[in-house]
Write an enzyme that holds these catalytic residues in place. Sequence first.
Site, short mmCIF file in Angstrom:
data_model
loop_
_atom_site.label_atom_id
_atom_site.label_comp_id
_atom_site.label_asym_id
_atom_site.label_seq_id
_atom_site.Cartn_x
_atom_site.Cartn_y
_atom_site.Cartn_z
N THR A 189 1.71 3.59 -2.31
CA THR A 189 1.60 4.65 -3.31
C THR A 189 0.83 5.87 -2.83
O THR A 189 0.80 6.88 -3.51
CB THR A 189 0.91 4.12 -4.59
N GLY A 202 0.84 -1.20 0.00
CA GLY A 202 0.00 0.00 0.00
C GLY A 202 0.87 1.25 0.00
O GLY A 202 0.57 2.22 0.69
N TYR A 231 -13.25 -3.54 10.83
CA TYR A 231 -11.88 -3.06 10.61
C TYR A 231 -11.07 -3.13 11.90
O TYR A 231 -9.94 -3.64 11.92
CB TYR A 231 -11.95 -1.62 10.08
N ALA A 259 -10.17 -6.74 12.85
CA ALA A 259 -9.08 -7.30 12.04
C ALA A 259 -7.73 -6.75 12.49
O ALA A 259 -6.74 -7.50 12.58
CB ALA A 259 -9.32 -6.99 10.56
N LYS A 260 -7.67 -5.47 12.80
CA LYS A 260 -6.41 -4.88 13.24
C LYS A 260 -6.04 -5.33 14.65
O LYS A 260 -4.85 -5.46 14.98
CB LYS A 260 -6.50 -3.36 13.18
N ASN A 262 1.67 -2.17 5.31
CA ASN A 262 0.85 -0.98 5.47
C ASN A 262 -0.50 -1.09 4.78
O ASN A 262 -1.43 -0.36 5.12
CB ASN A 262 1.61 0.23 4.90
#
Length: 257
Positions: free
Chosen positions: A16, A14, A150, A153-154, A82
């Site tokens: 960019t 991730g 979210y 999951a983290k 990331n």
Amino acid sequence: MDNLVERQVALVTGGTKGIGKAIADNLSKAGMQVVVTARTAPKENTNGQYFISADLATPEGAERVAKEILGKYGRIDIIINNAGANLSPGGGFSALSDEHWNNDWQLNFMSAVRINKALLPTMIEQKSGVIINISTGAAKQPLWEMTMSYSSAKAALNVYSKALANEVGSKGIRVNVVSPGVVKTPLMLEFVENIAKSSSITPDEAFKALIDKVGVPMGRMAEPEEIANLVAFLVSSEAKYITGTNYSVDGGALPII
């Protein structure tokens, strides 16, 4: 950054946009060979970073990234996991389908598990390596109406990271977690704009409401570079005795010591 070894190979998933881009640019400026991944290529690449197009929410994406890195460089020194995003709608448990849960867990947890599994054997053979898993303050302070799947999951990523650090520490590999709070990234700004539209308020009002909800004593979002600076320290030789730790970078939001 002076203690980073030039020509090390670093992967930033991730990498960019937002935090990932800030991390990748920081490591490039230190002289590293930086590989970035995302589903779509960046519009410009001013730092000579090697780009691999991949969807890391799939097993095939992680396998392709690992194979290409090892084929091109023959080694991997640093992994920055990331890639991640809050993909699901707000509204609590009743708004979340099995698909929402699966999508969040595949991108925010399994992507890191797969990348690490594919590249760790090379680090073990080298007897050195650093892994930084980018988590979120919401894993410890979840907002049920915004981040339930979210955050879950983290939170799993945090536990996994501690277990992995314990497993590979004796093999010369360090694993740490960085947990940003509210950061001024394109995804976060889009998130604020969506709150504003759904609540019929201005983006400034939505931003203030979010900061008040999270409870940020410093009263502002972090800049991506402020997260990248900590990551740069953690991958350097200055941090060679630090592993198995989760660092919050949240402007004081987490209400515990």
